[in-house]
Design a protein around this motif. Structure first.
Motif, mmCIF file in Angstrom:
data_model
loop_
_atom_site.group_PDB
_atom_site.id
_atom_site.type_symbol
_atom_site.label_atom_id
_atom_site.label_comp_id
_atom_site.label_asym_id
_atom_site.label_seq_id
_atom_site.Cartn_x
_atom_site.Cartn_y
_atom_site.Cartn_z
ATOM 1 N N LEU A 1 -5.380 19.661 3.040
ATOM 2 C CA LEU A 1 -4.894 18.500 3.943
ATOM 3 C C LEU A 1 -5.921 17.371 3.907
ATOM 4 O O LEU A 1 -5.651 16.271 3.864
ATOM 5 N N ASN A 2 -7.414 17.728 3.929
ATOM 6 C CA ASN A 2 -8.319 16.884 3.650
ATOM 7 C C ASN A 2 -8.575 15.930 2.391
ATOM 8 O O ASN A 2 -8.531 14.903 2.416
ATOM 9 N N VAL A 3 -8.356 17.134 1.551
ATOM 10 C CA VAL A 3 -8.353 16.380 0.115
ATOM 11 C C VAL A 3 -7.075 15.626 -0.136
ATOM 12 O O VAL A 3 -7.306 14.122 -0.511
ATOM 13 N N VAL A 4 -5.850 15.748 0.526
ATOM 14 C CA VAL A 4 -4.785 14.930 0.444
ATOM 15 C C VAL A 4 -5.034 13.603 1.226
ATOM 16 O O VAL A 4 -4.767 12.481 0.735
ATOM 17 N N THR A 5 -5.542 13.546 2.482
ATOM 18 C CA THR A 5 -5.834 12.502 3.051
ATOM 19 C C THR A 5 -6.692 11.377 2.452
ATOM 20 O O THR A 5 -6.555 10.284 2.214
ATOM 21 N N SER A 6 -7.794 11.956 1.626
ATOM 22 C CA SER A 6 -8.780 11.440 1.129
ATOM 23 C C SER A 6 -8.213 10.460 -0.185
ATOM 24 O O SER A 6 -8.435 9.443 -0.339
ATOM 25 N N VAL A 7 -7.396 11.469 -0.783
ATOM 26 C CA VAL A 7 -6.884 10.749 -1.924
ATOM 27 C C VAL A 7 -5.536 9.838 -1.760
ATOM 28 O O VAL A 7 -5.487 8.642 -2.300
ATOM 29 N N LEU B 1 1.541 19.963 -3.796
ATOM 30 C CA LEU B 1 0.555 20.854 -3.438
ATOM 31 C C LEU B 1 0.627 21.572 -2.320
ATOM 32 O O LEU B 1 0.267 22.607 -2.392
ATOM 33 N N LEU B 2 0.574 21.097 -1.439
ATOM 34 C CA LEU B 2 0.961 21.535 0.140
ATOM 35 C C LEU B 2 2.105 22.681 -0.072
ATOM 36 O O LEU B 2 2.052 23.601 0.374
ATOM 37 N N CYS B 3 3.323 22.182 -0.571
ATOM 38 C CA CYS B 3 4.297 23.102 -0.747
ATOM 39 C C CYS B 3 4.017 24.512 -1.678
ATOM 40 O O CYS B 3 4.571 25.420 -1.420
ATOM 41 N N PHE B 4 3.203 24.141 -2.834
ATOM 42 C CA PHE B 4 2.913 25.218 -3.715
ATOM 43 C C PHE B 4 1.963 26.204 -2.703
ATOM 44 O O PHE B 4 2.284 27.380 -2.925
ATOM 45 N N ALA B 5 1.139 25.578 -1.863
ATOM 46 C CA ALA B 5 0.067 26.583 -1.216
ATOM 47 C C ALA B 5 0.977 27.488 -0.241
ATOM 48 O O ALA B 5 0.942 28.443 0.036
ATOM 49 N N THR C 1 -7.353 27.977 6.830
ATOM 50 C CA THR C 1 -8.588 27.266 6.375
ATOM 51 C C THR C 1 -8.368 26.498 5.293
ATOM 52 O O THR C 1 -8.804 25.399 5.205
ATOM 53 N N VAL C 2 -7.564 27.325 4.241
ATOM 54 C CA VAL C 2 -7.494 26.521 3.050
ATOM 55 C C VAL C 2 -6.602 25.277 3.290
ATOM 56 O O VAL C 2 -6.832 24.050 2.767
ATOM 57 N N THR C 3 -5.518 25.262 3.936
ATOM 58 C CA THR C 3 -4.587 24.159 3.960
ATOM 59 C C THR C 3 -5.111 23.156 5.096
ATOM 60 O O THR C 3 -4.961 21.886 4.779
ATOM 61 N N THR C 4 -5.686 23.441 6.061
ATOM 62 C CA THR C 4 -6.298 22.601 7.006
ATOM 63 C C THR C 4 -7.455 22.007 6.481
ATOM 64 O O THR C 4 -7.640 20.690 6.462
ATOM 65 N N PHE C 5 -8.436 22.667 6.140
ATOM 66 C CA PHE C 5 -9.703 21.885 5.727
ATOM 67 C C PHE C 5 -9.610 21.448 4.158
ATOM 68 O O PHE C 5 -10.411 20.673 3.929
ATOM 69 N N ALA D 1 0.921 -1.056 0.011
ATOM 70 C CA ALA D 1 -0.119 0.123 0.015
ATOM 71 C C ALA D 1 0.898 1.186 -0.136
ATOM 72 O O ALA D 1 0.293 2.325 -0.592
ATOM 73 N N ILE D 2 2.075 1.140 0.849
ATOM 74 C CA ILE D 2 2.794 2.378 0.701
ATOM 75 C C ILE D 2 3.568 2.696 -0.555
ATOM 76 O O ILE D 2 3.350 3.639 -1.025
ATOM 77 N N GLN D 3 3.881 1.404 -1.495
ATOM 78 C CA GLN D 3 4.445 1.594 -2.665
ATOM 79 C C GLN D 3 3.315 2.260 -3.604
ATOM 80 O O GLN D 3 3.963 2.942 -4.362
ATOM 81 N N GLY D 4 2.059 1.573 -3.420
ATOM 82 C CA GLY D 4 1.226 2.180 -4.549
ATOM 83 C C GLY D 4 0.748 3.706 -4.260
ATOM 84 O O GLY D 4 0.408 4.206 -5.036
ATOM 85 N N SER D 5 1.246 4.112 -2.887
ATOM 86 C CA SER D 5 0.701 5.434 -2.600
ATOM 87 C C SER D 5 1.781 6.673 -2.921
ATOM 88 O O SER D 5 1.462 7.591 -2.523
ATOM 89 N N ALA D 6 2.957 5.979 -2.989
ATOM 90 C CA ALA D 6 4.297 6.954 -3.035
ATOM 91 C C ALA D 6 3.917 8.141 -3.998
ATOM 92 O O ALA D 6 4.429 9.091 -3.916
ATOM 93 N N GLN D 7 3.391 7.696 -5.184
ATOM 94 C CA GLN D 7 3.419 8.936 -6.267
ATOM 95 C C GLN D 7 2.068 9.845 -5.739
ATOM 96 O O GLN D 7 2.568 10.986 -5.826
ATOM 97 N N THR D 8 1.143 9.360 -5.234
ATOM 98 C CA THR D 8 0.096 10.252 -4.942
ATOM 99 C C THR D 8 0.586 11.095 -3.637
ATOM 100 O O THR D 8 0.589 12.156 -3.610
ATOM 101 N N LEU D 9 1.283 10.570 -2.936
ATOM 102 C CA LEU D 9 2.060 11.313 -1.546
ATOM 103 C C LEU D 9 3.115 12.264 -2.255
ATOM 104 O O LEU D 9 2.855 13.410 -1.610
ATOM 105 N N PHE D 10 3.770 11.975 -3.225
ATOM 106 C CA PHE D 10 4.596 13.057 -3.748
ATOM 107 C C PHE D 10 3.817 14.224 -4.463
ATOM 108 O O PHE D 10 4.191 15.443 -4.013
ATOM 109 N N TRP D 11 2.667 14.150 -5.249
ATOM 110 C CA TRP D 11 2.043 15.268 -5.650
ATOM 111 C C TRP D 11 1.419 15.866 -4.589
ATOM 112 O O TRP D 11 1.156 17.134 -4.654
ATOM 113 N N SER D 12 0.717 15.245 -3.546
ATOM 114 C CA SER D 12 0.207 15.732 -2.427
ATOM 115 C C SER D 12 1.108 16.765 -1.576
ATOM 116 O O SER D 12 0.799 18.056 -1.398
ATOM 117 N N LEU D 13 2.194 16.234 -1.430
ATOM 118 C CA LEU D 13 3.180 17.113 -0.939
ATOM 119 C C LEU D 13 3.534 18.320 -1.774
ATOM 120 O O LEU D 13 3.696 19.477 -1.164
#
Length: 171
Positions: free
Chosen positions: A136-142, A47-51, A129-133, A33-45
């Motif tokens: 981060l919530n979208v990142v968690t769900s993805v 997005l967070l760095c961009f914000a 508000t934007v980052t927390t709600f 599961a971690i291997q399968g989610s690595a790419q998603t984690l990269f793009w999520s991080l």
């Protein structure tokens, strides 16, 4: 010479432990599961760095302009604290990261920014508000959805493996 022998023994022990862990199904499922989610984690991080970057630029610019012509009522301690937390892009990014990751209470990160103006106070509240709600919530769900997909793929591989074992046993 004895040290080399001890190192080889430790390596052999570690390899034996890895071989044992490969047999534990739940551990293998988590690794998959971690291997399968690595790419998603990269793009999520990313997005967070961009914000973080966008808001850090806004705060650094505002604070820099404010510190060029500080009001007479602002003390040197407040100026130093403001410069310490928002004086450069790196400091602003770090302060915002601390606020969003609960490394520091976001109220403590906001307090030095309040004398700069109501606009920056509102921008900070919007950032939290934007980052927390939002982000981060979208990142968690993805991330959870990606891990669930990887887990389903793992189950399918287990079924194929069991079918192959059954065919070898019967055939």
């Amino acid at each position: 010479r004895i040290a080399r022998l001890l190192k080889v023994i430790r390596i052999m022990r570690s390899l034996r432990m890895i071989r044992l862990l490969r047999r534990v199904r739940e551990f293998r499922k988590m690794i998959f599961a971690i291997q399968g989610s690595a790419q998603t984690l990269f793009w999520s991080l990313l997005l967070l760095c961009f914000a973080l970057y966008i808001f850090a630029v806004v705060f650094t610019t505002g604070v820099t302009l404010h510190l060029r012509h500080p009001p007479p009522s602002m003390g040197t301690v407040e100026e130093e604290r403001l410069s310490e937390m928002y004086g450069t892009l790196v400091r602003s990014s770090y302060s915002l990261y601390l606020a969003v990751s609960n490394g520091k209470s976001w109220g403590d990160v906001l307090a030095p920014l309040m004398p700069v103006g109501d606009f920056f106070t509102a921008m900070f509240v919007l950032f939290v508000t934007v980052t927390t709600f939002g982000v981060l919530n979208v990142v968690t769900s993805v991330f959870v959805e990606s891990a669930m997909r990887a887990s389903q793929h793992y189950r399918e591989l287990l079924v194929q493996e069991k079918q192959r074992d059954w065919e070898l046993l019967v055939g």
